[in-house]
Design an enzyme around this catalytic site. Structure first.
Site, PDB file in Angstrom:
ATOM      1  N   ARG A  78       2.101  -9.371   2.115  1.00  0.00           N
ATOM      2  CA  ARG A  78       2.483  -8.008   2.443  1.00  0.00           C
ATOM      3  C   ARG A  78       1.756  -7.574   3.708  1.00  0.00           C
ATOM      4  NH1 ARG A  78       0.521  -2.248   0.164  1.00  0.00           N
ATOM      5  NH2 ARG A  78       1.963  -1.041   1.438  1.00  0.00           N
ATOM      6  N   HIS A 122       2.910   2.298   7.498  1.00  0.00           N
ATOM      7  CA  HIS A 122       1.565   2.320   6.930  1.00  0.00           C
ATOM      8  C   HIS A 122       0.685   3.175   7.842  1.00  0.00           C
ATOM      9  CE1 HIS A 122      -1.293  -0.033   4.125  1.00  0.00           C
ATOM     10  NE2 HIS A 122      -1.992   0.950   4.663  1.00  0.00           N
ATOM     11  N   GLU A 167       1.675   4.669   0.463  1.00  0.00           N
ATOM     12  CA  GLU A 167       0.803   5.766   0.027  1.00  0.00           C
ATOM     13  C   GLU A 167       1.094   7.104   0.728  1.00  0.00           C
ATOM     14  OE1 GLU A 167      -3.289   4.513   0.245  1.00  0.00           O
ATOM     15  OE2 GLU A 167      -3.015   3.023  -1.342  1.00  0.00           O
ATOM     16  N   ASN A 293      -0.305   0.832  -5.793  1.00  0.00           N
ATOM     17  CA  ASN A 293      -1.633   0.565  -5.262  1.00  0.00           C
ATOM     18  C   ASN A 293      -2.640   1.218  -6.198  1.00  0.00           C
ATOM     19  OD1 ASN A 293      -0.158  -0.454  -3.146  1.00  0.00           O
ATOM     20  ND2 ASN A 293      -0.845   1.043  -1.637  1.00  0.00           N
ATOM     21  N   TYR A 295      -6.742   1.616  -7.469  1.00  0.00           N
ATOM     22  CA  TYR A 295      -8.164   1.403  -7.250  1.00  0.00           C
ATOM     23  C   TYR A 295      -9.032   2.031  -8.331  1.00  0.00           C
ATOM     24  CZ  TYR A 295      -6.843  -0.430  -2.720  1.00  0.00           C
ATOM     25  OH  TYR A 295      -6.283  -1.209  -1.729  1.00  0.00           O
ATOM     26  N   GLU A 354      -1.402  -3.286  -3.931  1.00  0.00           N
ATOM     27  CA  GLU A 354      -2.791  -3.276  -3.466  1.00  0.00           C
ATOM     28  C   GLU A 354      -3.706  -3.144  -4.673  1.00  0.00           C
ATOM     29  OE1 GLU A 354      -4.154  -0.503  -0.519  1.00  0.00           O
ATOM     30  OE2 GLU A 354      -2.340  -0.704   0.699  1.00  0.00           O
TER      31      GLU A 354
END
Length: 447
Positions: A78, A122, A167, A293, A295, A354
């Site tokens: 990616r 992005h 995002e 994504n 985290y 991600e």
């Protein structure tokens, strides 16, 4: 090493990067300036005055980086395409040299047996469009569709699936509401037209991609939101934050409507941005996959002072990454199962686009990253066991890179260490661990 994670036999393994964070060559071969070039030029905007002008020099060193990907045994890579490298002013005349770079990159990936998964946006908006209002201007959504058509017509014969946006929550909040990322505006909730226009751009681009027989994904940073206590006030604050962070960017695409944003003081038309027919444009193309994504989870309490309808509070008694993000792998399972329960049949297959761990040290042994990745892959496997349709995992990141406002050295996410002075690449212990994991899964799947 043994394959400890019970994931589907056709599960896809990848790694991820982004154009401004690794390419460099910001003034070469006709590339126009982006909002990040302008933001990095502001005194104090980026730690130690760093920029992405060189970053990892991937523009010149991509063959070496593809060899690293090949060494991992990746199924997919990616990356993002730099809009200002293709259309230097955001629209109009195409820059042939910019498109030629992505031609070379795609062909080299395919020759290495790696499927390209490009992201169209992005965060590196052409500065010329920002000068005209950026994502606060509705016309930017139509310029994004124009750009999508140019790139898809050039690469779509070799690239089967595309990610439109990365995002949009982070870009809206950090870039337009708080000003800590490019373009550096501080509009608070009046930044939300930028969210709507990004989603409108997604819908227009998705239609163009589907017309060309290509698959479409959208990747957002999602987080499970938990109230700090059992009080009704904390629960209301958590619901308000969930609507802003998660549902604002997922409900329109999957359900064709915005969540209730009244707790944020945001009107239904998002300050006049939403026009009749917009939600059909956003929702109707549909998604072939949802990029997630992940985290960390977020804990929320009722506000203690006037202003925002929530306070973000820390999560005690858990490890934290160098970024200060809490490490709670079980939260990924909760998030995925929660998405399935919330959206039901409207939820398309999910790919983790991600997930990774930052460190500050430049060391090659990186056991904390290995532990982080292993725990999150275990959480992903548990979600799959509970019936969530998960198709792949792209770790962040292949390389240490320019980490936005944190600059080059303070937050290192790479499986591969990069010496930014010499551009020497050194695979870390996590690189070998991930390589062996992929090989073990592939061996098991072949039985």
């Amino acid at each position: 090493m043994p394959d400890r994670f019970d994931l589907p036999v056709d599960f896809r393994w990848g790694a991820a990067t982004a154009a401004y964070q690794i390419e460099g060559a910001v003034e070469e071969d006709g590339r126009g300036p982006s909002v990040w070039d302008a933001f990095c030029a502001r005194p104090g905007a980026v730690r130690d005055g760093h920029t992405g002008a060189v970053a990892c020099d991937h523009y010149h060193r991509y063959p070496e980086d593809i060899e690293l990907m090949k060494g991992l045994g990746l199924d997919g890579y990616r990356f993002s395409i730099a809009w200002p490298r293709v259309l230097p002013t955001g629209g109009g005349a195409v820059n042939p040299a910019g498109l030629a770079f992505y031609d070379r990159l795609v062909d080299a990936l395919l020759e290495a047996g790696i499927t390209p998964l490009p992201t169209l946006f992005h965060w590196d908006l052409p500065q010329a469009l920002e000068d005209e209002g950026g994502w606060l201007d509705r016309d930017t959504a139509y310029r994004f569709a124009e750009y999508t058509g140019v790139v898809a017509d050039r690469l779509g014969d070799r690239v089967p699936a595309w990610i439109t946006l990365n995002e949009p929550f982070v870009h809206t909040v950090f870039g337009y509401a708080l000003g800590t990322h490019a373009p550096g505006r501080t509009l608070m909730f009046e930044a939300l037209p930028a969210a709507h226009h990004q989603l409108l751009g997604h819908g227009l681009a998705a239609s163009l991609l589907h017309e060309r027989g290509l698959e479409v994904m959208l990747s957002n940073n999602l987080t499970p939101v938990e109230p700090a206590s059992g009080s009704a006030e904390d629960a209301a604050a958590a619901a308000a934050y969930d609507a802003l962070h998660n549902r604002l960017f997922t409900d329109p695409v999957l359900l064709g409507r915005y969540p209730d944003l009244s707790a944020l003081g945001v009107p239904d038309d998002i300050f006049g941005a939403v026009r009749p027919g917009d939600l059909d444009l956003i929702h109707t193309p549909g998604l072939d996959g949802l990029g997630l994504n992940f985290y960390n989870p977020t804990r929320v309490a009722a506000p203690t002072e006037p202003g925002l309808p929530f306070d973000l509070v820390g999560i005690p008694d858990v490890p934290h990454t160098a970024f200060g993000w809490p490490v709670v792998p079980d939260a990924l399972t909760r998030l995925l199962v929660g998405l399935r329960d919330t959206y039901g049949k409207a939820l398309p297959p999910v790919t983790i686009t991600e997930n990774g761990c930052s460190v500050t040290e430049e060391t090659v042994p990186d056991q904390p990253r290995i532990d982080y990745l292993a725990a999150h892959l275990d959480a992903l496997a548990r979600a799959a066991a509970e019936g969530v349709d998960v198709r792949g995992y792209y770790t962040w990141s292949l390389l240490d890179n320019f980490e936005w406002a944190e600059g080059l050295f303070s937050q290192r996410f790479g499986l591969v260490h990069v010496d930014f002075e010499t551009q020497k690449r050194t695979p870390r212990a996590s690189y070998a661990w991930y390589r062996d994991l992929i090989a073990a899964h592939r061996k098991r799947s072949a039985r």
